[in-house]
Design a protein around this motif. Sequence first.
Motif, PDB file in Angstrom:
ATOM      1  N   ASP A 133       0.830  -1.200   0.000  1.00  0.00           N
ATOM      2  CA  ASP A 133       0.000   0.000   0.000  1.00  0.00           C
ATOM      3  C   ASP A 133       0.868   1.254   0.000  1.00  0.00           C
ATOM      4  O   ASP A 133       0.555   2.234  -0.677  1.00  0.00           O
ATOM      5  CB  ASP A 133      -0.925  -0.010   1.213  1.00  0.00           C
ATOM      6  N   ARG A 134       1.970   1.222   0.761  1.00  0.00           N
ATOM      7  CA  ARG A 134       2.889   2.370   0.734  1.00  0.00           C
ATOM      8  C   ARG A 134       3.442   2.566  -0.675  1.00  0.00           C
ATOM      9  O   ARG A 134       3.480   3.684  -1.200  1.00  0.00           O
ATOM     10  CB  ARG A 134       4.030   2.145   1.719  1.00  0.00           C
ATOM     11  N   GLY A 135       3.875   1.463  -1.268  1.00  0.00           N
ATOM     12  CA  GLY A 135       4.412   1.567  -2.621  1.00  0.00           C
ATOM     13  C   GLY A 135       3.376   2.026  -3.628  1.00  0.00           C
ATOM     14  O   GLY A 135       3.683   2.790  -4.548  1.00  0.00           O
ATOM     15  N   ARG A 136       2.133   1.578  -3.448  1.00  0.00           N
ATOM     16  CA  ARG A 136       1.068   1.993  -4.366  1.00  0.00           C
ATOM     17  C   ARG A 136       0.830   3.492  -4.261  1.00  0.00           C
ATOM     18  O   ARG A 136       0.645   4.167  -5.277  1.00  0.00           O
ATOM     19  CB  ARG A 136      -0.216   1.235  -4.053  1.00  0.00           C
ATOM     20  N   ARG A 137       0.835   4.021  -3.035  1.00  0.00           N
ATOM     21  CA  ARG A 137       0.626   5.466  -2.872  1.00  0.00           C
ATOM     22  C   ARG A 137       1.748   6.254  -3.541  1.00  0.00           C
ATOM     23  O   ARG A 137       1.513   7.280  -4.184  1.00  0.00           O
ATOM     24  CB  ARG A 137       0.537   5.833  -1.394  1.00  0.00           C
ATOM     25  N   ILE A 138       2.980   5.762  -3.395  1.00  0.00           N
ATOM     26  CA  ILE A 138       4.106   6.443  -4.029  1.00  0.00           C
ATOM     27  C   ILE A 138       3.987   6.372  -5.540  1.00  0.00           C
ATOM     28  O   ILE A 138       4.191   7.359  -6.250  1.00  0.00           O
ATOM     29  CB  ILE A 138       5.437   5.811  -3.556  1.00  0.00           C
ATOM     30  N   ALA A 139       3.625   5.190  -6.065  1.00  0.00           N
ATOM     31  CA  ALA A 139       3.478   5.028  -7.509  1.00  0.00           C
ATOM     32  C   ALA A 139       2.360   5.908  -8.052  1.00  0.00           C
ATOM     33  O   ALA A 139       2.481   6.510  -9.121  1.00  0.00           O
ATOM     34  CB  ALA A 139       3.204   3.562  -7.844  1.00  0.00           C
ATOM     35  N   ARG A 140       1.249   5.999  -7.294  1.00  0.00           N
ATOM     36  CA  ARG A 140       0.136   6.827  -7.742  1.00  0.00           C
ATOM     37  C   ARG A 140       0.531   8.301  -7.760  1.00  0.00           C
ATOM     38  O   ARG A 140       0.181   9.039  -8.685  1.00  0.00           O
ATOM     39  CB  ARG A 140      -1.069   6.607  -6.827  1.00  0.00           C
ATOM     40  N   ALA A 141       1.277   8.723  -6.730  1.00  0.00           N
ATOM     41  CA  ALA A 141       1.730  10.111  -6.702  1.00  0.00           C
ATOM     42  C   ALA A 141       2.689  10.390  -7.851  1.00  0.00           C
ATOM     43  O   ALA A 141       2.610  11.432  -8.514  1.00  0.00           O
ATOM     44  CB  ALA A 141       2.397  10.412  -5.359  1.00  0.00           C
ATOM     45  N   SER A 142       3.606   9.457  -8.101  1.00  0.00           N
ATOM     46  CA  SER A 142       4.553   9.634  -9.203  1.00  0.00           C
ATOM     47  C   SER A 142       3.831   9.697 -10.536  1.00  0.00           C
ATOM     48  O   SER A 142       4.172  10.509 -11.406  1.00  0.00           O
ATOM     49  CB  SER A 142       5.571   8.484  -9.210  1.00  0.00           C
ATOM     50  N   ASP A 143       2.814   8.852 -10.704  1.00  0.00           N
ATOM     51  CA  ASP A 143       2.049   8.861 -11.949  1.00  0.00           C
ATOM     52  C   ASP A 143       1.314  10.181 -12.120  1.00  0.00           C
ATOM     53  O   ASP A 143       1.240  10.730 -13.225  1.00  0.00           O
ATOM     54  CB  ASP A 143       1.058   7.697 -11.938  1.00  0.00           C
ATOM     55  N   ALA A 144       0.756  10.699 -11.018  1.00  0.00           N
ATOM     56  CA  ALA A 144       0.062  11.988 -11.097  1.00  0.00           C
ATOM     57  C   ALA A 144       1.026  13.107 -11.460  1.00  0.00           C
ATOM     58  O   ALA A 144       0.706  13.995 -12.260  1.00  0.00           O
ATOM     59  CB  ALA A 144      -0.623  12.286  -9.760  1.00  0.00           C
ATOM     60  N   VAL A 145       2.234  13.071 -10.873  1.00  0.00           N
ATOM     61  CA  VAL A 145       3.237  14.100 -11.187  1.00  0.00           C
ATOM     62  C   VAL A 145       3.640  14.023 -12.653  1.00  0.00           C
ATOM     63  O   VAL A 145       3.753  15.052 -13.343  1.00  0.00           O
ATOM     64  CB  VAL A 145       4.464  13.931 -10.272  1.00  0.00           C
ATOM     65  N   ARG A 146       3.821  12.816 -13.165  1.00  0.00           N
ATOM     66  CA  ARG A 146       4.183  12.666 -14.578  1.00  0.00           C
ATOM     67  C   ARG A 146       3.068  13.194 -15.478  1.00  0.00           C
ATOM     68  O   ARG A 146       3.331  13.832 -16.504  1.00  0.00           O
ATOM     69  CB  ARG A 146       4.472  11.196 -14.893  1.00  0.00           C
ATOM     70  N   SER A 147       1.821  12.910 -15.106  1.00  0.00           N
ATOM     71  CA  SER A 147       0.700  13.408 -15.906  1.00  0.00           C
ATOM     72  C   SER A 147       0.679  14.929 -15.925  1.00  0.00           C
ATOM     73  O   SER A 147       0.430  15.546 -16.970  1.00  0.00           O
ATOM     74  CB  SER A 147      -0.619  12.876 -15.334  1.00  0.00           C
ATOM     75  N   LEU A 148       0.948  15.534 -14.769  1.00  0.00           N
ATOM     76  CA  LEU A 148       0.975  16.994 -14.710  1.00  0.00           C
ATOM     77  C   LEU A 148       2.101  17.549 -15.569  1.00  0.00           C
ATOM     78  O   LEU A 148       1.949  18.568 -16.251  1.00  0.00           O
ATOM     79  CB  LEU A 148       1.132  17.456 -13.259  1.00  0.00           C
TER      80      LEU A 148
END
Length: 231
Positions: A133-148
């Motif tokens: 779950d920690r890794g998923r949150r980090i991956a989701r944040a990274s994906d959001a940053v890349r999208s931005l």
Amino acid sequence: MFKTVVTLFRGSVAAAGEELEDRTALLILDQQMRDAAAAVERSKRTLALAIAQDQQEGRKLEATNARIADLETRAVAALDGGREDLAKEAAEAIAALEADRDAAMTARALFATEIARLKRHVANAQARITELDRGRRIARASDAVRSLRRSGIEAARPYESTLPEAEGTLRRLRERQMEAQAADDALVELDVATGPLATAEKLAEQGFGPRLKTTADDVLARLKSKRMPTA
């Protein structure tokens, strides 16, 4: 040339597949974690059932031991009373109860082993899910940053408002709000000065009725009345 086209097509398909996998990776991870969490919940239910069965066997074992002790006491009394026949009957019942006792002890040993194993499994699975779950949150944040970063801030179109225009609108709105608040405050002050309370206070000042507001003179008079008389 044909070989080159085929190679290019295969490369395009591979790239599209990788892009699709990248886009759906988080969705796949979410579902996999839901499946894993469901499996852990099933393990917890199995653990709870094992603990309940172990407790049941423990209660049976306690009851059996109590019955064995009671029958042994009665058998000894029967021997002392010369009733060996009754003592033998009690001994047969005790032997059967001891077989039940041994079976309950074996079952409790098996349950203890299984409970310990299930506890280790559940604890390990929960720790791994927490880490996932920690890794998923980090991956989701990274994906959001890349999208931005990919989208960026687009240039304003002719029919779209700019930041300075929005700031100007906000400034004018605040000014109007301040003006409206000042008008409301002025109305309140006017009501205080000319309303019924003001009239009542004016009458009190002329000695007609008690004062509505405490003045400094009132406070000073109250303080003087509390002073201790001088000798």
